[in-house]
Design an enzyme around this catalytic site. Structure first.
Site: not given
Length: 503
Positions: A30, A175-176, A295, A352
């Site tokens: 990211e 995302n989320e 994730e 990550q």
């Protein structure tokens, strides 16, 4: 005083879970902290190539064998305009990234990252912005990335020096989006409708792509798992995957409880599978939805330091967890859990990859090194390609603050049909008792022990640093195979990889 207990496992060649999709060994980069700037990209570094990418980092990513990398977010993507990151670098705008309160220079964008991923040997998993943007921007990005020249967006790509399409196969629909911390977060109904419309136009633009819908941000969300059920009412026939996210920490310094948290991952996977199958039944669909655990990681060490970072700088050092031996054992437990669900978990992304909660760390202008968590992921990626077997396990159990009947042994096995080999991944999660493992092997023919790798330490808090690897596997396990019976002593705690080859 440490003692030893007994654990038994039975493996049969015909009792299988499913094929391990190589994408479960994926990761995530990211635009956050030093993941991109100072991580993969550092012009002027002694190892930098002509594009400014650190070759020492590329070498470590290739060593891990990461085949699939999610990009560019994460929370970042919900405020990101992809057009800011294409075209001449000199004309790209510097913008405030509200997700992480930093300035984004946009020096690295879609084309640069695809180029880097190619050098690292990885496929790109692209996320689209369904926060401040929507279906039109998403389908435009698909056209920019995947369509041959001859249309507006593909011709724009060609004008940026990229004649051939990138042919990105897998795309994340935001995302989320259930999280209040997300820019333009939505209710399940709002997100479901937006994701369905984005999915339609993205697939009309390129029918060959596959899509990941946002599941809950983590199981503690008040809307979990109703979020999944509502979203799937809208998107079930448009997508191939639903995402899962979760991070695991040990702020209480309770090792027994921490190392049991892979049981929570297991329960989360089972719950989301149930939500998917309920939607399938309600829609009378013949299609089975799969899971993308895109994730997952240990994350808790850097919280206090991150609160002190000055806002609106470029690439500050945030989320830089320094991982311990104990964290590596936990990553091993989580990796085994993902493998045990190989029939439905087809994508997983360790979040990550570089500097930000990552197995690879760098020093600006200096070296790159392997964190303790590098090794369990490396071993799974390297030796876990094949068919996951359904292991029957009889293990001693213990109770912790949050979990009861925790098995001391966490284990699975992967069969390599091409070479006839078998790899057993085993964690003794007990903080104090070693395990005498006995495994009965049925139907594999004649095998011999090729290697027994062990990651263990007398110091649960041991860490690696530049030029110092205190946590490193040793080929010293001493596993034995006699008459179809495998035996090994598993230290407390430890990560073990027992590789068996045709005799």
């Amino acid at each position: 005083m440490a003692s030893s207990q007994n654990a038994r496992m039975t493996l049969d060649r015909d009792f299988v879970v499913g094929r391990a999709d190589p994408r479960i060994y994926g990761s995530f980069i990211e635009h956050i902290g030093r993941a991109v700037y100072g991580g993969i990209f550092e012009p002027g570094h002694p190892t930098a190539d002509a594009d400014g990418f650190r070759k020492d980092v590329i070498d470590l990513v290739r060593e891990l064998g990461v085949p699939f990398i999610r990009y560019p977010g994460g929370n970042f993507v919900s405020g990101y305009d992809w057009l800011d990151g294409v075209g001449p670098v000199a004309t790209r705008p510097r913008k405030k990234d509200l997700a992480w309160k930093v300035v984004e220079p946009n020096t690295v964008g879609v084309n640069e990252f695809v180029r880097w991923a190619g050098k690292a040997g990885a496929e790109v998993n692209m996320s689209v912005n369904l926060g401040t943007r929507g279906p039109d921007e998403a389908r435009a990005l698909v056209e920019y990335c995947n369509h041959p020249v001859g249309t507006h967006w593909s011709d724009l790509r060609a004008s940026h020096g990229i004649q051939e399409p990138h042919r990105i196969r897998t795309w994340c629909l935001g995302n989320e989006m259930d999280g209040p911390w997300q820019i333009c977060h939505k209710t399940a109904e709002e997100y479901g409708r937006a994701a369905a419309e984005a999915a339609k136009v993205m697939k009309w633009t390129d029918p060959g792509i596959e899509l990941v819908a946002c599941g809950s941000s983590f199981p503690g969300m008040p809307t979990y798992p109703q979020w999944e059920s509502t979203v799937l009412e809208h998107v079930y026939e448009h997508v191939e995957y639903v995402s899962l996210h979760c991070y695991y920490g040990n702020p209480e310094n309770d090792s027994a409880n921490f190392l049991a948290k892979s049981l929570a991952m297991d329960e989360q996977i089972r719950t989301v599978i149930a939500a998917c199958d309920l939607a399938k039944a309600k829609k009378r669909s013949k299609k089975t939805l799969h899971l993308s655990f895109d994730e997952w990681n240990v994350w808790f060490h850097s919280h206090e330091a991150d609160r002190k970072v000055e806002p609106w700088s470029i690439a500050p050092p945030i989320l830089e967890d320094i991982y311990t031996f104990e964290d590596a054992v936990m990553v091993g437990c989580l990796m085994i859990t993902l493998l045990r669900h190989a029939d439905r978990v087809k994508i997983a992304c360790l979040a990550q990859l570089v500097n930000a909660i990552a197995p690879i760390m760098t020093k600006t202008g200096g070296p790159a090194w392997r964190q303790a968590t590098f090794y369990p992921f490396l071993h799974a990626s390297r030796f876990g390609r094949g068919t996951v077997l359904a292991a029957a396990i009889d293990s001693p159990r213990y109770d912790t603050r949050d979990f009861s009947a925790v098995p001391a042994l966490e284990a699975t096995a992967v069969l390599d049909e091409e070479r006839g080999g078998l790899t057993v991944f085993a964690v003794n999660r007990s903080p104090k008792d070693s395990l005498a493992l006995s495994a009965e092997l049925r139907g594999f023919g004649k095998l011999s022990v090729a290697e027994h790798l062990v990651l263990s330490s007398s110091d649960l808090k041991a860490v690696n640093g530049p030029g110092s690897e205190k946590v490193k596997p040793q080929a010293s396990g001493g596993a034995k195979l006699d008459g179809g019976k495998l035996t090994a002593q598993l230290a407390a705690p430890s990560w073990n990889v027992i590789r068996l080859a045709p005799a």
